[in-house]
Scaffold this active site. Sequence first.
Site, PDB file in Angstrom:
ATOM      1  N   HIS A 214       1.284   3.781  21.268  1.00  8.17           N
ATOM      2  CA  HIS A 214       0.972   4.488  20.026  1.00  8.17           C
ATOM      3  C   HIS A 214      -0.540   4.638  19.984  1.00  8.17           C
ATOM      4  O   HIS A 214      -1.244   3.916  19.287  1.00  8.17           O
ATOM      5  CB  HIS A 214       1.471   3.689  18.830  1.00  8.17           C
TER       6      HIS A 214
ATOM      7  N   GLY B 299       0.834  -1.195   0.000  1.00  6.50           N
ATOM      8  CA  GLY B 299       0.000   0.000   0.000  1.00  6.50           C
ATOM      9  C   GLY B 299       0.868   1.242   0.000  1.00  6.50           C
ATOM     10  O   GLY B 299       2.078   1.186  -0.236  1.00  6.50           O
ATOM     11  N   PHE B 300       0.258   2.390   0.280  1.00  3.38           N
ATOM     12  CA  PHE B 300       1.034   3.630   0.294  1.00  3.38           C
ATOM     13  C   PHE B 300       2.184   3.557   1.295  1.00  3.38           C
ATOM     14  O   PHE B 300       3.306   3.969   1.005  1.00  3.38           O
ATOM     15  CB  PHE B 300       0.135   4.824   0.634  1.00  3.38           C
TER      16      PHE B 300
ATOM     17  N   ARG C  59       6.310  13.967  14.943  1.00  5.57           N
ATOM     18  CA  ARG C  59       5.131  14.839  14.922  1.00  5.57           C
ATOM     19  C   ARG C  59       5.236  15.922  16.000  1.00  5.57           C
ATOM     20  O   ARG C  59       4.965  17.106  15.742  1.00  5.57           O
ATOM     21  CB  ARG C  59       3.870  13.998  15.123  1.00  5.57           C
TER      22      ARG C  59
ATOM     23  N   GLY D 225       3.691   0.809   2.638  1.00  6.89           N
ATOM     24  CA  GLY D 225       4.706  -0.161   2.255  1.00  6.89           C
ATOM     25  C   GLY D 225       5.526   0.273   1.059  1.00  6.89           C
ATOM     26  O   GLY D 225       6.753   0.157   1.049  1.00  6.89           O
TER      27      GLY D 225
ATOM     28  N   VAL E 256       4.634  -2.258  11.853  1.00  8.36           N
ATOM     29  CA  VAL E 256       4.022  -0.928  11.761  1.00  8.36           C
ATOM     30  C   VAL E 256       2.495  -1.003  11.654  1.00  8.36           C
ATOM     31  O   VAL E 256       1.823   0.018  11.658  1.00  8.36           O
ATOM     32  CB  VAL E 256       4.593  -0.110  10.575  1.00  8.36           C
TER      33      VAL E 256
ATOM     34  N   ASN F 285      -6.722  -7.028  11.873  1.00  9.66           N
ATOM     35  CA  ASN F 285      -5.290  -6.962  11.599  1.00  9.66           C
ATOM     36  C   ASN F 285      -4.507  -8.022  12.353  1.00  9.66           C
ATOM     37  O   ASN F 285      -3.439  -8.441  11.902  1.00  9.66           O
ATOM     38  CB  ASN F 285      -4.761  -5.557  11.894  1.00  9.66           C
TER      39      ASN F 285
ATOM     40  N   ARG G 101      -6.816   2.884   8.910  1.00 12.77           N
ATOM     41  CA  ARG G 101      -7.973   3.507   9.558  1.00 12.77           C
ATOM     42  C   ARG G 101      -8.775   4.346   8.574  1.00 12.77           C
ATOM     43  O   ARG G 101      -8.240   4.906   7.617  1.00 12.77           O
ATOM     44  CB  ARG G 101      -7.510   4.411  10.702  1.00 12.77           C
TER      45      ARG G 101
END
Length: 317
Positions: free
Chosen positions: A183, A12-13, A159, A15, A126, A103, A90
């Site tokens: 997290h 995905g984005f 962040r 990975g 992750v 998951n 999410r």
Amino acid sequence: MGKGKVTVVGAGFYGSTTAQRLAEYNVFDTVVITDIVDGKPEGLALDLNQSRPIEGFETKVVGKTTGPSGEGYEVIEGSDVVVITAGLARKPGMSRMDLLETNAKIVRQVAENVAKFAPNAVVIVVSNPLDEMTAMAQLATQFPKQRVLGQAGMLDTARFSNFVAEALDVPVGSVRTLTLGSHGDTMVPVPSRSTVDGKPLREAMPAEQIEELVVRTRNGGAEVVALLKTGSAYFAPSAAAARMARAVIEDSGEVMPVCAWVDGEYGISGVYLGVEAEIGREGVRKVVETPLDSDELAALNAAAEAVRAKQSDIANL
């Protein structure tokens, strides 16, 4: 030329961006990217390899579609590091914990194949919910606990640092912050260990503003999800995961905030928790105990108990 082999599970984005960063570092011989979507990892690998003459890296990218029964996983054989990004992202309004059951099944299946085909790898998780999925990966692989760690504090700290730099209009390089704990809701940003140009953060801004930034950091992922509306953050998360993988392959000994197994540090034992740790070829060399004030230590203990309760449930998922 690079050395070693790293696999990113999930194209995905998150990975694919992680694979790109790892390839462009030029510190690995091979980056493998896998996914269950037929042809997607092969297409991404072809595309990334064609960027090599432009960006000037020699790392070879290999893509492979995998099946539900482990088909294709032989491609990860000999991996020194495996980054598990597989799982659902999410959607707006969802918490990380909403992803737990779905998951957990995905991460268990991936981790079992990692154990079969890359038994000596360091595993960086992750997938969300992060703390629980890190524990799941260790249970499923049965690897030594120091060889399974999660990416959380690197992202949350970044962040926090970015928010401080923006609020004070200073270069991000002049800001040093730290987040520990989970997290998620029991994340513990650590103002007492945070500085701007080497001076305590508490001298640079009022306590109320620090608390506002702490809350924004704790909700940093949800803020991105709400704005994107489809999908979740991946630029900053992939940067964090890639830096962790690089620290492993280079045996750098760099101290990073990660999700690691805690066994006595801070008076806490038997749980995966966000702490600072020294990272090398064996994964977590050691957990580094950071001096905390009494409120921060209490919050860290509260985070430990919260994630311990959830991690104890995952064995049945």
